[in-house]
Design a protein around this motif. Structure first.
Motif, short mmCIF file in Angstrom:
data_model
loop_
_atom_site.label_atom_id
_atom_site.label_comp_id
_atom_site.label_asym_id
_atom_site.label_seq_id
_atom_site.Cartn_x
_atom_site.Cartn_y
_atom_site.Cartn_z
N UNK A 120 0.85 -1.19 0.00
CA UNK A 120 0.00 0.00 0.00
C UNK A 120 0.89 1.24 0.00
N UNK A 121 0.88 1.97 -1.13
CA UNK A 121 1.66 3.21 -1.22
C UNK A 121 0.92 4.35 -0.54
N UNK A 122 -0.35 4.48 -0.84
CA UNK A 122 -1.14 5.58 -0.28
C UNK A 122 -2.60 5.15 -0.16
N UNK A 123 -3.32 5.82 0.71
CA UNK A 123 -4.71 5.47 0.95
C UNK A 123 -4.82 4.35 1.97
N UNK A 124 -6.04 3.99 2.27
CA UNK A 124 -6.30 2.88 3.19
C UNK A 124 -7.30 1.94 2.55
N UNK A 125 -7.11 0.65 2.83
CA UNK A 125 -8.00 -0.37 2.27
C UNK A 125 -8.32 -1.42 3.33
N UNK A 126 -9.40 -2.13 3.12
CA UNK A 126 -9.57 -3.43 3.73
C UNK A 126 -9.18 -4.46 2.69
N UNK A 127 -8.39 -5.44 3.12
CA UNK A 127 -8.08 -6.53 2.22
C UNK A 127 -8.79 -7.78 2.73
N UNK A 128 -9.41 -8.49 1.81
CA UNK A 128 -10.09 -9.75 2.11
C UNK A 128 -9.22 -10.88 1.56
N UNK A 129 -8.72 -11.71 2.45
CA UNK A 129 -7.88 -12.86 2.06
C UNK A 129 -8.58 -14.10 2.58
N UNK A 130 -9.14 -14.87 1.67
CA UNK A 130 -10.00 -15.97 2.13
C UNK A 130 -11.19 -15.36 2.84
N UNK A 131 -11.35 -15.69 4.13
CA UNK A 131 -12.48 -15.14 4.90
C UNK A 131 -12.05 -14.05 5.86
#
Lengths: 111, 111
Positions: A57-68
């Motif tokens: 992640x360079x910039x910003x914010x995320x939720x990452x979904x990996x499997x469940x």
């Protein structure tokens, strides 16, 4: 040769508000993805591929979904995606930039 | 599992003013390198390795030496290093962060 300058590169539009540029060798690809269509109310539909993927992640914010499992990521964070693991992201900020590395290369990105 | 948070990671000191953290799968490695010892008066001595490498400039400015060619890179720029090509960088700013992707993985980084 061997250098891609952001100021000179031709970006590929993936979808509205999402574009990328990339570099690759025989077995390694790096993709810079800019998202400008956030935030999103939920994660994108999960997808998978046989390629190994590691993303930064360079910039910003995320939720990452990996499997469940969902994890909130900020700049400087990394996630790894083994082959065929369903995964997706959810933008939490209006914009974000991710670096996706793949091996082998995503041939379909070169078409 | 699958996530490395910058706020929680253990960094490895490479040399004075240079540290890294990394993630890897079977055939793909991503290394975040922070340089805090710039600027440098000249490029580091060139080195090479059989691994493919693609690097992204997150912050700071560098000169990259690829073979005999020197190029000034800024944030957002990428360089590619085919197997066994001598290469090095020169810091042009006090600090810089690079993302290095490798395939196969740099086993020596795991010791």
């Amino acid at each position: 040769m061997g250098v891609i300058k952001q100021s000179e590169v031709t970006r590929t539009t993936i979808s509205q508000g999402t574009s990328r540029y990339l570099a690759h060798l025989s077995n390694l690809m790096m993709v810079v993805i800019d998202f400008e269509n956030g935030p999103a109310s939920q994660p994108d539909p999960p997808h998978s591929h046989p390629h190994e993927q590691i993303s930064y992640v360079v910039s910003g914010e995320i939720n990452v979904l990996l499997g469940n499992e969902i994890t909130h990521l900020r700049p400087g964070d990394i996630f790894t995606v083994p082959p065929n693991l369903p995964h997706s992201i959810q933008l939490l900020t209006p914009k974000a930039r991710l670096i996706d590395a793949f091996s082998p290369i995503r041939q379909e990105f070169l078409k």
